[in-house]
Design an enzyme around this catalytic site. Structure first.
Site, PDB file in Angstrom:
ATOM      1  N   GLU A 235      -4.795  -2.347  -5.533  1.00 43.26           N
ATOM      2  CA  GLU A 235      -3.335  -2.506  -5.503  1.00 43.26           C
ATOM      3  C   GLU A 235      -3.043  -3.878  -6.083  1.00 43.26           C
ATOM      4  O   GLU A 235      -3.255  -4.900  -5.431  1.00 43.26           O
ATOM      5  CB  GLU A 235      -2.798  -2.411  -4.069  1.00 43.26           C
ATOM      6  CG  GLU A 235      -2.899  -1.038  -3.462  1.00 43.26           C
ATOM      7  CD  GLU A 235      -2.151   0.025  -4.228  1.00 43.26           C
ATOM      8  OE1 GLU A 235      -1.207  -0.298  -4.976  1.00 43.26           O
ATOM      9  OE2 GLU A 235      -2.521   1.202  -4.096  1.00 43.26           O
TER      10      GLU A 235
ATOM     11  N   CYS B  54       4.774  -7.511  -4.128  1.00 45.14           N
ATOM     12  CA  CYS B  54       4.365  -6.920  -5.412  1.00 45.14           C
ATOM     13  C   CYS B  54       5.434  -5.949  -5.886  1.00 45.14           C
ATOM     14  O   CYS B  54       5.450  -5.565  -7.045  1.00 45.14           O
ATOM     15  CB  CYS B  54       2.987  -6.288  -5.325  1.00 45.14           C
ATOM     16  SG  CYS B  54       2.837  -5.138  -4.003  1.00 45.14           S
TER      17      CYS B  54
END
Ligand code: UN1
Length: 498
Positions: free
Chosen positions: A252, A286
């Site tokens: 990720e 993010c």
């Protein structure tokens, strides 16, 4: 609950264990550099080997524990987390600087994650299929893989570890967690609470350190799955190592998320969405909105002005103060890096509409504060249009029409979260279809992913390698398939070779 202890130890399989390194690193509050939150061990290879030995033994028991029984522990962990919600949220705010209301939201995310994956303990479905032969069945089941090395980032130091730990454990694996050195305490608390909930000894360990120690985890031959939340740069190195060692690997990585605002968007909804998408968590998600791609219209100029005025009014400060809307950045060096983006954008022709400076004076001198920043006149080829900042800096890019908006939105190596604001259902769905991202929002900002059933979390392109966490798809990372052929004909047959 022990939160004031200054000297932390490794948690090896449920036992507080001194690191053989005898060395420590210090973690300070980003809102108050004088407040030492704790000293954490610099774990080493010997500590890791010890954790692995405990994990190996525990795996033999845990993998054979019925999944609904494993689930009971996650349910209990959810209850314990609920009871400690405020206290854990305060720890989180002190570690990361995020406002307390966001920290409460993050702890809720941990609870939801435990409840969701506990539910999965009653499923973990396989498949049955049709054989080409008479009297034969084919069944595919999912089985655990072994020891998982989980390496997490500082910006969601409770939720993201729970996204990894919960699906790993419910599937029958055992885990070794390395929280970020910039937010080590929340991960430590998370595992403490799993043991309080009845997790058998050995099933989880927490070790501490920087990327160098993370690399030892990635390279350890007994660790069969690596899941990491971090930067693209680190992700590439981890993937390479896992590739050479043929390990399962879940990545990720970053994002360069955008809100596309069409001329028929609801400006009030848009204002709120951009403000929180860009400046919530001080832009350190993010999923943060780092680009506003706005269609030039009769109201777009006045909207951008209104947005800048709203950003100037955001209350910045220590996240423990309930009025605070934007906290500090995680470290001084990260603040320098964020400011570097502003400076280079200005050199390339960007126009700073608000912010762009360090905040100083009074309480600001104690922390790494940076003004919420909006920079207009950004062209799609500029650095600020394509590179991840991970801070409160929003690039405004004007476009002529829907087609150009889509092209600009997709014009980055990242592919995590893209959003569109419009009242036109046709355009909304066309965008959802054509956005190159793992997550799409319609009339909502790029942040706020959930973790349940269909809410798979992850990105396209350089944001990851196709794995997902959060939804039921997370089980793909933590299980391996086994296909069982059952021949119930009870007849001699020439073995089928084709
Ligand atoms: C991250 O920044 O690593 O969707 C995760 C969101 C949060 C998760 C962000 N629930 O913004």
């Amino acid at each position: 609950m022990q939160t004031t202890a200054m000297l932390y130890k490794n948690n090896i399989g449920g036992t507080q264990t001194e690191s053989s390194s005898k060395d420590f690193f210090e973690k300070y509050n980003p809102a108050d550099k004088n407040e030492l939150l704790g000293k954490f061990p610099k774990s080493n290879q010997k500590d890791l080997d010890e954790a692995v030995n405990h994990a190996k033994k525990a795996f033999e028991i845990w993998k054979n524990t019925p999944a609904p029984k494993r689930a009971e522990i996650l349910y209990r962990a959810a209850e314990i987390t609920k009871e400690q919600k405020e206290e854990l949220a305060k720890i989180l705010t002190k570690e990361t600087g995020k406002p307390i209301v966001e920290a409460m939201g993050e702890i809720q995310e941990v609870i939801d994650t435990y409840l969701f994956f506990a539910g999965e303990g009653r499923r973990i479905y396989g498949m049955t299929g049709q054989s080409e032969l008479h009297n034969k069945s084919i069944i595919t089941i999912r089985q655990p893989v072994g020891i998982c090395g989980l390496i997490t980032a500082w910006n969601f130091p409770s939720a993201v570890p729970s996204w990894k730990v919960a699906p790993a454990l419910i599937s029958g694996n055992v885990v070794i967690l390395k929280p970020s050195k910039d937010a080590p305490l929340s991960g430590y608390m998370l595992v403490e609470n799993l043991y309080k909930a009845g997790l058998p000894k050995g099933c989880a360990s927490v070790l501490f350190g920087s990327g160098e120690f993370g690399d030892l985890i990635v390279r350890h031959p007994e660790i069969k799955i690596v899941s990491i939340t971090g930067s693209v740069e680190v992700g590439k190195m981890v993937y390479e190592t896992c590739g050479r060692m043929l390990k399962k690997c879940a990545l990720e990585l970053g994002g360069k998320n955008a809100i596309v605002a069409l001329e028929d968007a609801n400006p009030d909804l848009l204002l709120e969405g951009v403000l929180w998408g860009a400046f919530g968590t001080t832009g350190q998600r993010c999923t943060s909105t780092s680009r506003l791609i706005i269609q030039k219209s009769s109201w777009s100029d006045s909207f951008i002005e209104r947005l800048a005025n709203a950003a100037k009014k955001l209350v910045i400060g220590n996240g423990l103060n309930e009025k605070t809307q934007v906290g500090p950045l995680i470290t001084n060096s990260h603040r320098d890096s964020v400011h570097g983006f502003t400076e280079r954008a200005v050199r390339e022709g960007g126009n700073v509409l608000c912010g762009g400076k360090f905040l100083t004076g009074g309480e600001y001198d104690k922390g790494n504060y940076y003004e919420p920043t909006i920079i207009s006149n950004i062209k799609p080829s500029m650095e600020l249009a394509v590179k991840e900042v991970f801070g409160p800096v929003l690039a405004v890019i004007e476009v002529k029409n829907f087609e150009e908006a889509l092209q600009v939105a997709n014009n980055t190596e990242y592919g995590l979260s893209l959003s569109i604001y419009t009242k036109d259902i046709n355009l909304a769905m066309q965008a959802a279809n054509r956005f190159e991202s793992g997550i799409v929002y319609i009339n909502a900002p790029t942040i706020g992913a959930e973790c349940g059933g269909a809410a798979a979390f992850g990105g396209w392109k350089f944001t990851g390698n196709g794995t997902r966490e959060g939804g039921v798809m997370a089980l793909d990372t933590y299980t391996q398939h086994k296909t069982i052929y059952v021949d119930y004909s009870n007849k001699l047959q020439r073995a089928q070779i084709d």
